[in-house]
Design a protein around this motif. Structure first.
Motif, PDB file in Angstrom:
ATOM      1  N   HIS A  47       0.688  -1.308  -0.113  1.00 39.55           N
ATOM      2  CA  HIS A  47      -0.090   0.025  -0.098  1.00 39.55           C
ATOM      3  C   HIS A  47       0.863   1.466   0.096  1.00 39.55           C
ATOM      4  O   HIS A  47       0.682   2.273  -0.892  1.00 39.55           O
ATOM      5  N   SER A  48       1.851   1.300   0.810  1.00 41.48           N
ATOM      6  CA  SER A  48       2.879   2.339   0.923  1.00 41.48           C
ATOM      7  C   SER A  48       3.313   2.608  -0.371  1.00 41.48           C
ATOM      8  O   SER A  48       3.518   3.539  -1.030  1.00 41.48           O
ATOM      9  N   VAL A  49       3.806   1.500  -1.075  1.00 45.21           N
ATOM     10  CA  VAL A  49       4.593   1.610  -2.461  1.00 45.21           C
ATOM     11  C   VAL A  49       3.731   2.328  -3.548  1.00 45.21           C
ATOM     12  O   VAL A  49       4.108   2.789  -4.283  1.00 45.21           O
ATOM     13  N   CYS A  50       2.482   1.421  -3.661  1.00 41.32           N
ATOM     14  CA  CYS A  50       1.406   2.088  -4.540  1.00 41.32           C
ATOM     15  C   CYS A  50       1.029   3.453  -4.303  1.00 41.32           C
ATOM     16  O   CYS A  50       0.884   3.859  -5.501  1.00 41.32           O
ATOM     17  N   GLU A  51       0.949   3.580  -3.028  1.00 36.65           N
ATOM     18  CA  GLU A  51       0.625   5.264  -2.926  1.00 36.65           C
ATOM     19  C   GLU A  51       1.674   6.138  -3.569  1.00 36.65           C
ATOM     20  O   GLU A  51       1.409   7.107  -4.223  1.00 36.65           O
ATOM     21  N   LYS A  52       2.875   5.781  -3.177  1.00 37.55           N
ATOM     22  CA  LYS A  52       4.053   6.838  -3.865  1.00 37.55           C
ATOM     23  C   LYS A  52       3.929   6.770  -5.392  1.00 37.55           C
ATOM     24  O   LYS A  52       4.155   7.545  -5.851  1.00 37.55           O
ATOM     25  N   LEU A  53       3.932   5.540  -5.888  1.00 38.83           N
ATOM     26  CA  LEU A  53       3.958   5.511  -7.227  1.00 38.83           C
ATOM     27  C   LEU A  53       2.646   6.262  -7.909  1.00 38.83           C
ATOM     28  O   LEU A  53       2.975   6.878  -8.970  1.00 38.83           O
ATOM     29  N   THR A  54       1.499   5.965  -7.448  1.00 40.72           N
ATOM     30  CA  THR A  54       0.181   6.692  -7.679  1.00 40.72           C
ATOM     31  C   THR A  54       0.313   8.186  -7.783  1.00 40.72           C
ATOM     32  O   THR A  54       0.126   9.052  -8.781  1.00 40.72           O
ATOM     33  N   ASP A  55       1.000   8.595  -6.767  1.00 42.05           N
ATOM     34  CA  ASP A  55       1.158  10.074  -6.645  1.00 42.05           C
ATOM     35  C   ASP A  55       2.093  10.480  -7.473  1.00 42.05           C
ATOM     36  O   ASP A  55       1.985  11.877  -8.011  1.00 42.05           O
ATOM     37  N   ALA A  56       3.157   9.639  -8.215  1.00 41.48           N
ATOM     38  CA  ALA A  56       3.960  10.092  -9.273  1.00 41.48           C
ATOM     39  C   ALA A  56       3.436   9.972 -10.355  1.00 41.48           C
ATOM     40  O   ALA A  56       3.963  10.781 -11.281  1.00 41.48           O
ATOM     41  N   GLY A  57       2.025   9.629 -10.600  1.00 42.43           N
ATOM     42  CA  GLY A  57       1.540   9.380 -11.787  1.00 42.43           C
ATOM     43  C   GLY A  57       1.786   8.184 -12.577  1.00 42.43           C
ATOM     44  O   GLY A  57       1.337   8.043 -13.638  1.00 42.43           O
ATOM     45  N   VAL A  58       2.106   6.939 -11.669  1.00 42.48           N
ATOM     46  CA  VAL A  58       2.242   5.670 -12.428  1.00 42.48           C
ATOM     47  C   VAL A  58       0.857   4.877 -12.140  1.00 42.48           C
ATOM     48  O   VAL A  58       0.574   4.956 -10.909  1.00 42.48           O
ATOM     49  N   ASN A  59       0.267   4.330 -12.895  1.00 44.05           N
ATOM     50  CA  ASN A  59      -0.787   3.440 -12.666  1.00 44.05           C
ATOM     51  C   ASN A  59      -0.438   2.173 -12.186  1.00 44.05           C
ATOM     52  O   ASN A  59       0.058   1.310 -12.804  1.00 44.05           O
ATOM     53  N   THR A  60      -0.989   1.877 -11.031  1.00 45.61           N
ATOM     54  CA  THR A  60      -0.726   0.715 -10.119  1.00 45.61           C
ATOM     55  C   THR A  60      -1.866   0.225  -9.446  1.00 45.61           C
ATOM     56  O   THR A  60      -2.490   0.867  -8.674  1.00 45.61           O
TER      57      THR A  60
END
Length: 168
Positions: A47-60
Motif C-alpha cells: 500500500h505504501s509503495v503503490c501510494e507513492k507510485l500513484t502520487d508520481a503518476g504511475v498506474n498501479t
C-alpha cells in the motif's frame, strides 16, 4: 518457530521445499499467525509503495498482501521516449543503471514489450526482524505507515528513487 519459517519464506525456495514446509506446518497455530503477520506486513508495504507510485503518476493496482506489484508506466511514454528508449526491457535496464532499482519488464510475464509494464518485487527487507517487530502491534489492526518506514526502509527508498527518476 517463526524465525525459522521466515528464513525459508522470504528467500527463493524451490517449489518442493515450499510444499514440504506447508505440509510440515499445516494447521499449526504458529504457521497461522506467521501467515497472518506476513500478509499484514506485505499489505502495509504494498500500500505504501503503490501510494507513492500513484502520487508520481504511475498506474498501479494495489494488491492485498502480495510480495510484488505490476506498475504500468505508459503515462510516461512520451517523457521516456525523449530519453531515447521505448520498450519496457530498455526502461528496466536504464532504471537499474541510473537508480540501482531492479525489476523485471512486463514482457518477461507475457506482456508485449511495447507496453511499459514491469514487475517490482517487495522483498528487500529483513523478513525475520520485520516479523518479530510486527508482533508488537495488535494482529487485529493494520500496521501503521511508520512501521513500513522503520522495517522496510530499503524498499521505500528504492520507490522514492524510482519516483524521482520518473518525475525529473
Amino acid at each position: 518457530g517463526m524465525a525459522v519459517v521466515s528464513s525459508e519464506t522470504f528467500t527463493a525456495t524451490s517449489a518442493p521445499n515450499q510444499y514440504a514446509a506447508v505440509r510440515a506446518y499445516n494447521g499449526s497455530p504458529c504457521i497461522e499467525i506467521y501467515l497472518k503477520q506476513s500478509r499484514r506486513i506485505l499489505k502495509a508495504l504494498s500500500h505504501s509503495v503503490c501510494e507513492k507510485l500513484t502520487d508520481a503518476g504511475v498506474n498501479t493496482a494495489t494488491p492485498q498482501g502480495a510480495f510484488y506489484i505490476f506498475p504500468d508506466f505508459s503515462e510516461f511514454r512520451d517523457k521516456l521516449a525523449r530519453r531515447d528508449f521505448h520498450p519496457a526491457s530498455e526502461m528496466c535496464e536504464r532504471i537499474l543503471a541510473e537508480t540501482g532499482v531492479a525489476f523485471l519488464p512486463g514482457n518477461e510475464f507475457g506482456r508485449p514489450d511495447s507496453e511499459l509494464t514491469a514487475r517490482l518485487a517487495l522483498v528487500d527487507f529483513d523478513g525475520t526482524k520485520t516479523l518479530m517487530n510486527a508482533q508488537e502491534h495488535s494482529l487485529d489492526k493494520e500496521l501503521p505507515k511508520q512501521f513500513v518506514k522503520d522495517n522496510c526502509s530499503r524498499v521505500i527508498q528504492a520507490t522514492d528513487k524510482l519516483c524521482n527518476w520518473l518525475t525529473q
